[in-house]
Motif scaffolding. Sequence first.
Motif, PDB file in Angstrom:
ATOM      1  N   GLN A 125      32.870  37.232  45.009  1.00  0.00           N
ATOM      2  CA  GLN A 125      31.817  38.230  44.372  1.00  0.00           C
ATOM      3  C   GLN A 125      31.630  39.730  45.024  1.00  0.00           C
ATOM      4  N   LYS A 126      32.425  39.126  46.341  1.00  0.00           N
ATOM      5  CA  LYS A 126      32.575  40.996  47.272  1.00  0.00           C
ATOM      6  C   LYS A 126      33.609  41.753  46.084  1.00  0.00           C
ATOM      7  N   LYS A 127      34.361  41.252  45.687  1.00  0.00           N
ATOM      8  CA  LYS A 127      35.183  41.792  44.612  1.00  0.00           C
ATOM      9  C   LYS A 127      34.915  42.029  42.943  1.00  0.00           C
ATOM     10  N   GLN A 169      31.149  32.918  47.479  1.00  0.00           N
ATOM     11  CA  GLN A 169      30.852  34.485  47.939  1.00  0.00           C
ATOM     12  C   GLN A 169      31.914  35.572  48.250  1.00  0.00           C
ATOM     13  N   ALA A 170      32.720  35.149  48.705  1.00  0.00           N
ATOM     14  CA  ALA A 170      33.917  35.939  49.160  1.00  0.00           C
ATOM     15  C   ALA A 170      34.592  36.864  47.839  1.00  0.00           C
TER      16      ALA A 170
END
Length: 189
Positions: A155-157, A152-153
Amino acid sequence: MRLWVTGYRNYELGTFGDQDPKIKVIKFALKQALKTQLDEGLEWVITGGQLGIEQWVVSVVQDLKRDYPNLKVAMMLPFKNFGRQWQSKNQEKLHDLIAQSDFAESVSTQEYQGSGQLRSYQQFMLSHTDGALLIYDANYPGKTQFDSQIIQAYQKKTPYPLTQIDMMALQDYATEYDEQRIENIIFDE
């Protein structure tokens, strides 16, 4: 396309022995999810060696190879001598699955030294795959929560598709599995 597949450990799911009916449903779910990915260009399933989902997916890929001979599976172990502390039966199973894989290697060339190796392993998996498939439900935490969080982290980038099979989806797969078994579409192993 390369897909990272991970999920619950066998003990987190309360499975007992290789013939546990829950494992048949989970393998059915994995097979259905991988078929969808195959339609989208899946070439490699990349997984670790943990007991549970990661090992079961290797046997699912071997089964799928009958209809998809170009599909390959890689077992990437987080560190050298991974699984050495396990019971001999589980060690043998791991070695058999490594032998069945198209590629197998340890991400770290050193034996376990700390959680930093596990974080490095997660980064390796993210940077060497194009998406992930998790058998995981946030309402039932387990060790996979750490993989879910790092994905999830990430996917933010970076665009990184994630397919997640939660408990409700597993129940749906169980119903479908039973219906197909009743209709003799699939046979128990």
